[in-house]
Design a protein around this motif. Structure first.
Motif, PDB file in Angstrom:
ATOM      1  N   ALA A   1     -52.148 -32.014   3.578  1.00  0.00           N
ATOM      2  CA  ALA A   1     -50.687 -32.125   3.573  1.00  0.00           C
ATOM      3  C   ALA A   1     -50.147 -31.948   4.990  1.00  0.00           C
ATOM      4  CB  ALA A   1     -50.086 -31.090   2.627  1.00  0.00           C
ATOM      5  N   GLU A   2     -50.767 -31.037   5.746  1.00  0.00           N
ATOM      6  CA  GLU A   2     -50.331 -30.839   7.134  1.00  0.00           C
ATOM      7  C   GLU A   2     -50.549 -32.133   7.941  1.00  0.00           C
ATOM      8  OE1 GLU A   2     -50.297 -26.769   9.447  1.00  0.00           O
ATOM      9  OE2 GLU A   2     -52.307 -27.572   9.250  1.00  0.00           O
TER      10      GLU A   2
ATOM     11  N   LEU B   1     -50.946 -35.256   6.768  1.00  0.00           N
ATOM     12  CA  LEU B   1     -50.282 -36.473   6.264  1.00  0.00           C
ATOM     13  C   LEU B   1     -48.771 -36.318   6.104  1.00  0.00           C
ATOM     14  CD1 LEU B   1     -52.920 -37.736   3.656  1.00  0.00           C
ATOM     15  CD2 LEU B   1     -52.376 -38.757   5.858  1.00  0.00           C
ATOM     16  N   LEU B   2     -48.281 -35.101   5.836  1.00  0.00           N
ATOM     17  CA  LEU B   2     -46.824 -34.936   5.690  1.00  0.00           C
ATOM     18  C   LEU B   2     -46.161 -34.658   7.033  1.00  0.00           C
ATOM     19  CD1 LEU B   2     -46.518 -32.891   2.334  1.00  0.00           C
ATOM     20  CD2 LEU B   2     -46.304 -35.356   2.703  1.00  0.00           C
ATOM     21  N   LEU B   3     -46.811 -33.847   7.880  1.00  0.00           N
ATOM     22  CA  LEU B   3     -46.240 -33.624   9.214  1.00  0.00           C
ATOM     23  C   LEU B   3     -46.634 -34.758  10.167  1.00  0.00           C
ATOM     24  CD1 LEU B   3     -46.698 -29.775   9.754  1.00  0.00           C
ATOM     25  CD2 LEU B   3     -44.541 -31.030   9.533  1.00  0.00           C
TER      26      LEU B   3
ATOM     27  N   HIS C   1     -54.091 -28.446   1.328  1.00  0.00           N
ATOM     28  CA  HIS C   1     -53.071 -27.976   2.259  1.00  0.00           C
ATOM     29  C   HIS C   1     -53.277 -28.515   3.674  1.00  0.00           C
ATOM     30  CE1 HIS C   1     -52.214 -25.130  -1.060  1.00  0.00           C
ATOM     31  NE2 HIS C   1     -51.007 -25.530  -0.733  1.00  0.00           N
TER      32      HIS C   1
ATOM     33  N   VAL D   1     -45.809 -40.984   7.829  1.00  0.00           N
ATOM     34  CA  VAL D   1     -44.494 -40.488   7.408  1.00  0.00           C
ATOM     35  C   VAL D   1     -43.481 -40.631   8.552  1.00  0.00           C
ATOM     36  CG1 VAL D   1     -43.259 -38.345   6.892  1.00  0.00           C
ATOM     37  CG2 VAL D   1     -45.255 -38.980   5.554  1.00  0.00           C
ATOM     38  N   ASN D   2     -43.919 -40.369   9.762  1.00  0.00           N
ATOM     39  CA  ASN D   2     -43.014 -40.467  10.917  1.00  0.00           C
ATOM     40  C   ASN D   2     -42.614 -41.914  11.210  1.00  0.00           C
ATOM     41  OD1 ASN D   2     -43.389 -37.737  11.124  1.00  0.00           O
ATOM     42  ND2 ASN D   2     -45.096 -37.938  12.555  1.00  0.00           N
TER      43      ASN D   2
ATOM     44  N   THR E   1     -54.961 -41.195   1.239  1.00  0.00           N
ATOM     45  CA  THR E   1     -54.352 -40.214   0.328  1.00  0.00           C
ATOM     46  C   THR E   1     -55.388 -39.673  -0.663  1.00  0.00           C
ATOM     47  OG1 THR E   1     -53.608 -41.982  -1.166  1.00  0.00           O
ATOM     48  CG2 THR E   1     -52.016 -41.184   0.483  1.00  0.00           C
TER      49      THR E   1
ATOM     50  N   CYS F   1     -46.216 -45.218   4.218  1.00  0.00           N
ATOM     51  CA  CYS F   1     -47.122 -44.290   3.530  1.00  0.00           C
ATOM     52  C   CYS F   1     -48.531 -44.489   4.091  1.00  0.00           C
ATOM     53  CB  CYS F   1     -47.086 -44.529   2.020  1.00  0.00           C
ATOM     54  SG  CYS F   1     -47.924 -46.040   1.516  1.00  0.00           S
TER      55      CYS F   1
END
Ligand code: COA
Length: 253
Positions: free
Chosen positions: A153-154, A156-158, A150, A129-130, A140, A134
């Motif tokens: 998500a931490e 892969l999203l952060l 959760h 993401v950064n 994923t 993707c």
């Protein structure tokens, strides 16, 4: 000295990432060599177990960003995708030893290994993401399955790093040892595996990985999105910033 070292002894083939000056980041040429090696190992009766390792200071900093921009993955037969398919399809046991940074594919490839031993300096990160892209290599699918949603998500999203203890807790690594011992432990476990009946190992691995078709499908789906996103403004800004050694500015994206 080659960027990829391959040694086969007593049924164990060891692949060593060996590009320390660039933190073992992987170029298209290295992916091609890795893909060829794993494809050949699949059919080589002299190879019963595969080991993937880096150095006690660094496992892998992911794609070589400059090379990656010059050779963006475009089709399923691009070296990076060939390597992913070869490792995901590899039917014999695979053991990894990870010390220091394991960034991007340096972490995602571990989801396709059967046993993972980490140095206490291991630092894992999936910062897709950064980078304005993707995730890849079915992460994923496999990260939420292993970590729970959760924590996935931490990661892969952060896209922030997490360390050996956290990796042990979520089940990404089997054991943490001093960095100087990680490669030796992987070799020791690989030798144990090489002494077992290969047909039993192959059937057991296959039965444990009944979601293989979904994994292959997800690798393809992510790969198509990843390739498209590479040409979009967020990725151009992120990779440009890395090359210029500055912080990316996503404020308008
Ligand atoms: N691609 C190309 N070059 C890379 C690289 C990468 N992924 N990762 C590191 N390098 C290079 C650096 O540019 C530097 O080269 P230089 O000596 O010519 O300036 C050299 O390797 C050493 O890297 P440096 O950042 O100084 O080492 P470090 O120990 O401070 O940090 C990392 C190590 C791995 C944490 C850091 O290099 C990093 O975050 N790299 C980028 C990882 C990344 O985003 N990968 C995803 C790619 S899809």
């Amino acid at each position: 000295m080659s960027d990829i070292l391959v040694n086969t002894e007593a049924g164990v083939q060891t692949i060593t990432l060996n590009r320390l000056d660039k933190k073992n980041s992987i170029t298209a040429a290295m992916y091609a060599a890795l893909a060829d090696t794993v494809e050949q190992a699949q059919n080589d009766v002299a190879v019963r177990v595969l080991v993937i390792q880096g150095h006690e200071t660094v496992f892998c900093a992911g794609n070589d960003i400059g090379d990656f921009l010059n050779h963006p993955p475009s089709s399923p037969d691009t070296p990076v995708f060939r390597f992913m398919r070869a490792l995901a399809d590899f039917s014999k046991p695979t053991v990894a030893a990870v010390c220091g940074p394991a960034v991007g594919i340096g972490t995602t490839l571990l989801f396709h290994c059967d046993l993972v031993y980490a140095g206490d300096n291991a630092a894992f990160a999936m910062p897709f993401v950064n980078l304005g892209i993707c995730p890849e290599f079915a992460s994923t699918l496999l990260v939420p399955k292993m970590f729970g949603y959760h924590r996935a998500a931490e990661a892969l999203l952060l896209g922030e790093p997490f360390f050996a203890e956290a990796a042990l807790e979520v089940g990404l690594v089997n054991r943490i040892v001093p960095p100087t011992e990680a490669n030796a432990l992987a070799a020791q476990q690989a030798r144990k595996l090489a002494g077992k009946p290969l047909s039993s190992l192959i059937e057991t691995k296959r039965l444990m990985k009944k979601d293989h078709a979904a994994v292959v499908e997800r690798i393809g789906e992510e790969g198509a999105i990843f390739s498209r996103m590479l040409g979009e403004p967020a990725a151009r800004e992120a990779f440009g910033a890395f090359m210029e050694k500055r912080k990316p500015d996503f404020s308008k994206l």
